[in-house]
Design an enzyme around this catalytic site. Structure first.
Site, short mmCIF file in Angstrom:
data_model
loop_
_atom_site.label_atom_id
_atom_site.label_comp_id
_atom_site.label_asym_id
_atom_site.label_seq_id
_atom_site.Cartn_x
_atom_site.Cartn_y
_atom_site.Cartn_z
N ASP A 8 0.79 -1.25 0.00
CA ASP A 8 0.00 0.00 0.00
C ASP A 8 0.82 1.30 0.00
OD1 ASP A 8 -1.89 -1.96 0.26
OD2 ASP A 8 -2.73 -1.26 2.15
N LYS A 66 -6.68 -4.84 -3.02
CA LYS A 66 -7.28 -5.51 -1.86
C LYS A 66 -8.29 -4.59 -1.18
CE LYS A 66 -3.52 -4.37 1.40
NZ LYS A 66 -4.29 -3.55 2.32
N CYS A 114 -2.06 -2.55 7.81
CA CYS A 114 -2.08 -3.48 6.66
C CYS A 114 -0.86 -4.39 6.60
CB CYS A 114 -2.24 -2.69 5.38
SG CYS A 114 -3.89 -1.98 5.25
C1 C5J Z 1 -3.03 0.61 5.56
C2 C5J Z 1 -4.72 1.83 6.74
N1 C5J Z 1 -2.55 0.40 4.34
N2 C5J Z 1 -3.91 2.19 7.72
N3 C5J Z 1 -4.27 1.15 5.66
O1 C5J Z 1 -2.36 0.37 6.55
O2 C5J Z 1 -5.90 2.13 6.78
#
Ligand code: C5J
Length: 222
Positions: free
Chosen positions: A24, A129, A162
């Site tokens: 991400d 995702k 994540c």
């Molecule tokens: C991720 C989030 N990628 N913190 N998303 O950690 O909402």
């Protein structure tokens, strides 16, 4: 057998079975006007690790090892966004709302894209995702099986959301998981440190952590 110097003990490195998973590294988590900022977070913390993530990705590419990228995102019709996720908290912009970089965390929108410095190259898998974990409602398991991958090195954001969720999913599925300390970040420094401690406690109950130079050193001799 080659090893990567790691905590709580050396990580057994098997060249034919390892891949890097970059979680991400999207504009929505790293730039003003995105999802991370809408939740009141200091997104500058995320941009600081970009050079290290880039160095790790390059090391894997140079060694001829697979790099897999993930993106947290949803379909434009929000059919994969449970109301419990959309309505959580009090962000200034909710997932699906129109923001300065397009609709927040929606596939295909400019803000949802991976940061240009870390963009996937041809042949690299990108997993979209809808959850925090990269195994939930995605093709990741099939991709890893097809490539005979059994060891995963993790980078990306955020460490305790994540990244850690995906590591736990992977650990339960039988993968050996290693988190690169310098190539992950959280909006909360104390949560990052706590995640490292949780992951490697009790004899690597979720996995290992290692410094980027130790990872690069071992894979460069692969
Ligand atoms: C991720 C989030 N990628 N913190 N998303 O950690 O909402």
């Amino acid at each position: 057998m080659a090893e990567i110097s790691a905590q709580p003990f050396s990580f057994p490195f098997r060249k034919q079975e390892i891949a890097l998973v970059v979680i991400d590294m999207q504009r929505d988590f790293a730039e003003p006007g995105g999802f991370g900022a809408s939740l009141g977070n200091d997104v500058g913390r995320i941009t600081k690790i970009v050079p290290e993530v880039k160095r790790l990705i390059q090391g894997f590419r140079d060694a001829g090892l697979p790099v897999i990228h993930t993106m947290e995102c949803h379909r434009p019709d929000l059919s994969d966004l449970p109301p419990a996720k959309r309505n959580r908290g009090k962000p200034s912009l909710r997932i699906g709302d129109e923001g300065p970089m397009g609709r927040i965390l929606i596939a295909g929108e400019p803000g949802t894209a991976i940061l240009p410095e870390l963009a996937p190259i041809e042949g690299e898998v990108v997993i979209e995702k809808p959850g925090k974990g990269a195994f939930y409602a995605t093709e990741l398991s099939d991709v890893l099986k097809e490539k005979s991958i059994k060891q995963l090195v993790f980078a990306g954001v955020t460490t305790e959301v994540c990244v850690q969720t995906t590591m736990r999913e992977a650990n339960d599925r039988g993968y050996e998981c290693l988190l690169c300390v310098q190539a992950t970040e959280s909006y909360f420094p104390e949560f990052k440190e706590a995640a490292f401690a949780m992951i490697r406690a009790q004899g690597a109950i979720v996995g290992w952590t290692a410094d980027i130079d130790d990872i690069l050193e071992t894979i460069s001799h692969a």
